[in-house]
Design a protein around this motif. Structure first.
Motif, PDB file in Angstrom:
ATOM      1  N   CYS A  19      -9.225 -11.302   3.316  1.00 54.46           N
ATOM      2  CA  CYS A  19     -10.482 -10.823   2.739  1.00 54.46           C
ATOM      3  C   CYS A  19     -11.057  -9.664   3.544  1.00 54.46           C
ATOM      4  O   CYS A  19     -11.342  -9.814   4.733  1.00 54.46           O
ATOM      5  CB  CYS A  19     -11.495 -11.971   2.728  1.00 54.46           C
ATOM      6  N   ASP A  27     -17.588 -10.625  -1.408  1.00 52.79           N
ATOM      7  CA  ASP A  27     -16.166 -10.722  -1.051  1.00 52.79           C
ATOM      8  C   ASP A  27     -15.926 -11.996  -0.237  1.00 52.79           C
ATOM      9  O   ASP A  27     -15.089 -12.823  -0.594  1.00 52.79           O
ATOM     10  CB  ASP A  27     -15.740  -9.492  -0.233  1.00 52.79           C
ATOM     11  N   CYS A  31     -14.222 -15.694  -1.301  1.00 53.67           N
ATOM     12  CA  CYS A  31     -13.059 -16.187  -0.532  1.00 53.67           C
ATOM     13  C   CYS A  31     -13.372 -17.507   0.175  1.00 53.67           C
ATOM     14  O   CYS A  31     -12.519 -18.403   0.232  1.00 53.67           O
ATOM     15  CB  CYS A  31     -12.619 -15.130   0.487  1.00 53.67           C
ATOM     16  N   VAL A  50     -10.426 -12.747   7.772  1.00 51.95           N
ATOM     17  CA  VAL A  50     -11.597 -11.985   7.340  1.00 51.95           C
ATOM     18  C   VAL A  50     -11.978 -10.961   8.410  1.00 51.95           C
ATOM     19  O   VAL A  50     -11.962 -11.263   9.604  1.00 51.95           O
ATOM     20  CB  VAL A  50     -12.770 -12.930   6.980  1.00 51.95           C
ATOM     21  N   PHE A  99      -7.192 -10.380  -1.424  1.00 58.69           N
ATOM     22  CA  PHE A  99      -8.366 -10.397  -2.284  1.00 58.69           C
ATOM     23  C   PHE A  99      -8.789  -8.966  -2.581  1.00 58.69           C
ATOM     24  O   PHE A  99      -8.915  -8.145  -1.671  1.00 58.69           O
ATOM     25  CB  PHE A  99      -9.494 -11.172  -1.584  1.00 58.69           C
TER      26      PHE A  99
END
Ligand code: TRH
Length: 411
Positions: A19, A27, A31, A50, A99
């Motif tokens: 992500c 976002d 996720c 992330v 993603f």
């Protein structure tokens, strides 16, 4: 393949979700919700990569921003610092998800190519109601050099898409929360909502700075009935500051005419649903809060994420077409189609009449009473829509089914 290369287990038990936080909270919001559901409901071991732990912390206060790796709610959270790194095949998950088409580290992709069998590689796309999505959902995209294929996976509103994120117990939680008036009052009281405000028309407000908030607050102020607007800190900050006459910090509030505005702290994601369930009308934005408002089954107004050349107006109208159009078609009486709802959606997004034009204040004064009178009808539309969405299944289950089919085809 050499015997040193690990063989992957079936069915899939590990999943890496990459992500990149482009902006705001959607976002990571999507996720995080997705990762938790895969872990808790499907027993998948998820690693959530992330790049921005600070944004993550805003919706999930348990996140420590200085850890490279941490476990939260059983999900492994990996700080994705850069595109460097060395990876070997046995570190690669069975399912790898990018993603919103974020580029995953090249060494990770190279290691994916070394796995036997190769992991299922998916690009999880953004949500839109446009029709072309049905034709692109699950399309393969072979890697130009490596023996890997990436598949596009689209969330969506029809059974020809991946559906929407939905936890299996959400509906039950919503019903329990809404049938417990005391619990709901306790939830709202933590934000300073008084007893008389509880029985007023309660509105939650989440939108981008461009929304015509001041014009609407001005209209509500002159409303015939009491209204309470609950707005998380940081949302529509200028308009809220102008209304309450002070910095819009959590805890600040002001009453003018029929309207009380209360600034809430930015709520942990797990509690945001409760706010939607407790209010009579929800203003939501982007993707994740937009979807949650649909599951809440209450009237809602969507502020769509703005895009260049007003591309978002096309997406907005595509959604309205499905949302209002389908609900109206299902009714024998076409009158159930609420014109005021369509008007409100368009005006709120600057898409009314001429593109990019916001309604003058006088038009809000005309629109709001009509919308309010239509709210029972709009609530019916919302409920009908929610029932219809449930028939598409949920995104996590649909995605795992697809991944399994790809794995089986590869054996
Ligand atoms: O924050 P958003 O505008 O996010 C996104 C991003 O801009 C993204 O780049 C874009 O692609 C996407 O929109 C369309 O809106 P969204 O999607 O609703 O995400 C907000 C998240 O924050 C959601 O998970 C709900 C959560 N939230 C809280 O946890 N507490 C709160 O108080 C509020 C208001 C929201």
């Amino acid at each position: 393949m050499s015997s040193e290369i690990p063989s992957k287990k079936h069915p899939a038990t590990t999943l890496a979700l990459f992500c990149k936080v482009v902006d705001n909270y959607g976002d990571i919001g999507i996720c995080w919700r997705f990762a938790k559901q895969l872990e808790h409901e499907h027993g998948i071991h998820v690693t959530l990569w992330v790049d921005d732990l600070r944004s993550f912390q805003r919706i999930c206060p348990e996140v420590a921003i200085d850890f490279d790796q941490q476990k939260i709610a059983n999900v492994t959270v990996q700080h994705w610092r850069d595109q460097d790194g060395v990876f070997v095949a046995d570190e690669i998950s069975d399912i790898v998800i990018e993603f919103f088409a974020c580029d995953i580290p090249p060494a990770y992709i190279a290691a994916m190519a070394e796995c036997n069998p190769h992991p299922v590689w998916l690009n999880l796309e953004g949500l839109t109601a446009e029709e072309w999505v049905e034709g692109c959902h699950t399309l393969p995209s072979p890697h130009p050099r490596l023996p890997l294929t990436k598949y596009f996976f689209f969330p969506g509103f029809t059974d020809k898409t991946g559906g929407l994120l939905l936890e299996s117990n959400l509906e039950q939680q919503r019903q329990e929360f809404q049938s417990d008036q005391t619990g709901m009052a306790v939830f709202l009281a933590q934000f300073g909502v008084t007893e008389s405000e509880m029985s007023s028309l309660k509105v939650s407000l989440f939108c981008y700075p461009q929304a015509p908030v001041s014009a609407l607050l001005n209209t509500w102020q002159q409303s015939d009935n009491a209204m309470t607007c609950l707005v998380p800190e940081g949302v529509a900050a200028d308009a809220i500051a102008a209304f309450i006459g002070q910095e819009p910090k959590a805890g600040a509030s002001s009453t003018r005419g029929a309207l009380t505005v209360r600034v809430l702290p930015f709520i942990p994601q797990a509690d945001y649903d409760k706010l939607l369930w407790a209010c009579d009308l929800n203003f939501v934005r982007g993707e994740d809060s937009f979807v949650r408002a649909q599951w809440a089954g209450k009237p809602f107004i969507w502020h769509i994420y703005p895009q260049d050349e007003n591309l978002h107006h096309v997406k907005l109208k595509a959604f309205l077409q499905r949302y209002v159009g389908t609900a109206a078609e299902a009714e024998t009486n076409a009158e159930t189609k609420a014109e005021s709802l369509i008007e409100f959606f368009l005006a709120w997004n600057g898409a009314a009449k001429t593109e990019n034009s916001h309604l003058p204040a006088s038009s809000w004064e005309n629109l709001w009473p009509r919308f309010q009178a239509d709210m029972p009808k709009i609530a019916e539309i919302s409920n009908h829509w929610r029932q219809q969405l449930l028939e598409n299944g949920d995104l996590s289950t649909n995605l795992l089914k697809f991944a399994k089919a790809i794995q089986q085809a590869a054996v």
